[in-house]
Enzyme design. Structure first.
Site, PDB file in Angstrom:
ATOM      1  N   GLY A  30     -16.850 -18.895 -44.824  1.00 16.76           N
ATOM      2  CA  GLY A  30     -17.977 -19.741 -45.322  1.00 16.76           C
ATOM      3  C   GLY A  30     -17.454 -21.196 -44.808  1.00 16.76           C
ATOM      4  CG  ASN A  31     -13.361 -22.451 -44.355  1.00 18.05           C
ATOM      5  OD1 ASN A  31     -13.561 -21.327 -43.868  1.00 18.05           O
ATOM      6  ND2 ASN A  31     -12.233 -22.741 -44.231  1.00 18.05           N
ATOM      7  CE  LYS A 147     -22.465 -10.055 -50.835  1.00 12.28           C
ATOM      8  NZ  LYS A 147     -21.044 -10.747 -51.246  1.00 12.28           N
ATOM      9  CE  LYS A 231     -16.381 -13.745 -42.653  1.00  8.06           C
ATOM     10  NZ  LYS A 231     -15.521 -13.577 -43.788  1.00  8.06           N
ATOM     11  CE  LYS A 293     -11.376 -13.831 -46.334  1.00  9.22           C
ATOM     12  NZ  LYS A 293     -12.715 -13.530 -45.635  1.00  9.22           N
TER      13      LYS A 293
HETATM   14  P1  ADP Z   1     -14.644 -16.155 -46.700  1.00  5.91           P
HETATM   15  O1  ADP Z   1     -15.932 -17.116 -46.757  1.00  5.91           O
HETATM   16  O2  ADP Z   1     -13.789 -16.826 -45.579  1.00  5.91           O
HETATM   17  O3  ADP Z   1     -14.819 -14.824 -46.338  1.00  5.91           O
HETATM   18  P2  ADP Z   1     -13.610 -15.778 -49.316  1.00  5.91           P
HETATM   19  O4  ADP Z   1     -13.722 -16.595 -50.206  1.00  5.91           O
HETATM   20  O5  ADP Z   1     -14.492 -14.660 -49.118  1.00  5.91           O
HETATM   21  O6  ADP Z   1     -13.796 -16.553 -48.002  1.00  5.91           O
HETATM   22  O7  ADP Z   1     -12.088 -15.148 -49.195  1.00  5.91           O
HETATM   23  C1  ADP Z   1     -11.004 -16.402 -49.066  1.00  5.91           C
HETATM   24  C2  ADP Z   1     -10.435 -16.546 -50.446  1.00  5.91           C
HETATM   25  O8  ADP Z   1      -9.558 -15.307 -50.816  1.00  5.91           O
HETATM   26  C3  ADP Z   1      -9.557 -17.671 -50.542  1.00  5.91           C
HETATM   27  O9  ADP Z   1     -10.063 -18.772 -50.696  1.00  5.91           O
HETATM   28  C4  ADP Z   1      -8.514 -17.059 -51.840  1.00  5.91           C
HETATM   29  O10 ADP Z   1      -8.827 -17.987 -52.826  1.00  5.91           O
HETATM   30  C5  ADP Z   1      -8.841 -15.632 -51.939  1.00  5.91           C
HETATM   31  N1  ADP Z   1      -7.912 -14.786 -52.085  1.00  5.91           N
HETATM   32  C6  ADP Z   1      -7.916 -13.756 -53.007  1.00  5.91           C
HETATM   33  N2  ADP Z   1      -6.632 -12.920 -52.936  1.00  5.91           N
HETATM   34  C7  ADP Z   1      -5.853 -13.592 -52.020  1.00  5.91           C
HETATM   35  C8  ADP Z   1      -4.564 -13.458 -51.537  1.00  5.91           C
HETATM   36  N3  ADP Z   1      -3.806 -12.330 -52.000  1.00  5.91           N
HETATM   37  N4  ADP Z   1      -4.241 -14.302 -50.789  1.00  5.91           N
HETATM   38  C9  ADP Z   1      -4.851 -15.285 -50.336  1.00  5.91           C
HETATM   39  N5  ADP Z   1      -6.247 -15.748 -50.824  1.00  5.91           N
HETATM   40  C10 ADP Z   1      -6.715 -14.886 -51.512  1.00  5.91           C
HETATM   41 MG    MG Z   2     -15.649 -13.543 -47.902  1.00 12.20          MG
END
Ligand code: ADP
Ligand code: MG
Length: 332
Positions: A30-31, A147, A231, A293
């Protein structure tokens, strides 16, 4: 054999324009389009798309790349627009809203990358491919929608919507009532051969936006369903379906961490699939953010992928040089 058939064969095999290049599925978070504090105007998102392209453009000289992306904020805005104009123009179902968001985001990312390629002298053209993803109609997610999507409603509004539209709605952390939809597992990318050919012909593709439009396939026929596919999981499925070498997940953190957010937090430079599975079970990765992820990384590597890299757009080039990022590799 005529010159045309020779050219055709070369193009098809990808040998003319893209000799021996590895294929990367690049899942942007999203960033890439919105930063904390952004309102989500077109200008802001266009600027963020450009910044993302500026951070990572050298990648496109060395690899065949398909960019995938989420659509949470954008499809949320489309649903809100639907809601507010429902008495003037008919609201569209979620699969059509997903298709709209693929076009919108594909356009914004495409513009950003096009212009940066032009400035940096990278001779690559970029195309957005509307992508559908097959899901199983018997996926247990359909019995248990989880969701949250779209706008918040009052309790009274929610009761009417649940009755009239058959929506499932939940009270979301004191902020109001919200629609919840199923999040089924992605099984297969409908446009996989098309995406593969676009990459082999030397072009960059944007595909599987918002996790793809979920569809059910019955007797060869395809029907859209109201659901949302994660995604990162859809990107791993695409990677498997086009035999990609690597999956790169760009997000808002430079690395994944153990004990995230705790005093003993520790960054992970690399982990085998076995280690990743153990950490996943131990609860190091938050559901809905890092968890999918890592799960996607495991699935990609187990389906034949060579490696996954998780990092931020700003650190991608440094991560490819082994300075930061988190790698997930097959266990031998
Ligand atoms: P995206 O839009 O890239 O999918 P998300 O917000 O879904 O972003 O996922 C990224 C976020 O996951 C990071 O900003 C962080 O706050 C969170 N996160 C949760 N657990 C972890 C972890 N173990 N290590 C790093 N980040 C983590
Ligand atoms: Mg995400």
């Amino acid at each position: 054999m005529s010159i045309y058939s020779i050219r055709h064969i070369n193009l098809y095999e990808g040998t003319l324009l893209t000799p021996n290049m590895e294929t990367i599925v690049l899942a942007v978070g999203g960033n890439a389009l919105l930063r904390p504090g952004d309102k989500g105007t077109a200008e802001e998102q266009m600027l963020r798309a450009r910044e993302t392209a500026e951070n990572i453009y050298p990648l496109f000289e060395k690899f065949k790349v398909v960019i995938t992306h989420g659509n949470g904020p954008q499809v949320g805005a489309i649903l809100l627009q639907n809601e507010h104009s429902k008495d003037i123009t008919p609201p569209m179902p979620l699969d059509i809203c997903g298709a709209m968001s693929q076009g919108e985001i594909g356009y914004m990312l495409g513009q950003g990358f096009h212009n940066v390629f032009e400035e940096k002298g990278i001779e690559k053209k970029i195309a957005c491919i509307l992508t559908r993803v097959i899901v199983d109609k018997n996926d247990p997610a359909f019995q248990n929608p989880t969701k949250p999507i779209g706008p918040f409603y009052t309790k009274d509004e929610a009761e009417i919507l649940m009755k009239e539209k058959g929506w499932k709605m939940i009270e979301d952390a004191g902020r109001g009532w919200r629609r919840v939809v199923p999040s089924p597992m992605p099984l297969e990318i409908v446009e996989k051969e098309i995406i593969r050919s676009v990459l082999d012909a030397g072009y960059v593709a944007i595909a599987v936006g918002g996790g793809g439009i979920p569809v059910i396939k019955e007797n060869g026929k395809i029907t859209g369903v109201e659901a949302v596919i994660d995604k990162d999981l859809a990107s791993a499925t695409l990677g498997r379906d086009i035999h990609a070498d690597k999956l790169i997940i760009l997000t808002s953190v430079d690395q994944a961490y153990l004990n995230f957010g705790k005093p003993e937090q520790k960054s992970i430079f690399e982990m085998s699939v076995e280690e990743a599975k153990r950490y996943l079970e131990e609860g190091h990765f938050k559901k809905g953010s890092m968890y999918p992820k890592i799960l996607a990384s495991i699935k990609f590597v187990e389906s034949g992928g060579k490696e996954v890299l998780i990092t931020s757009p700003e650190k991608l080039m440094a991560a490819l040089d082994g300075e930061t990022g988190t790698r997930i590799y097959p266990s031998h």
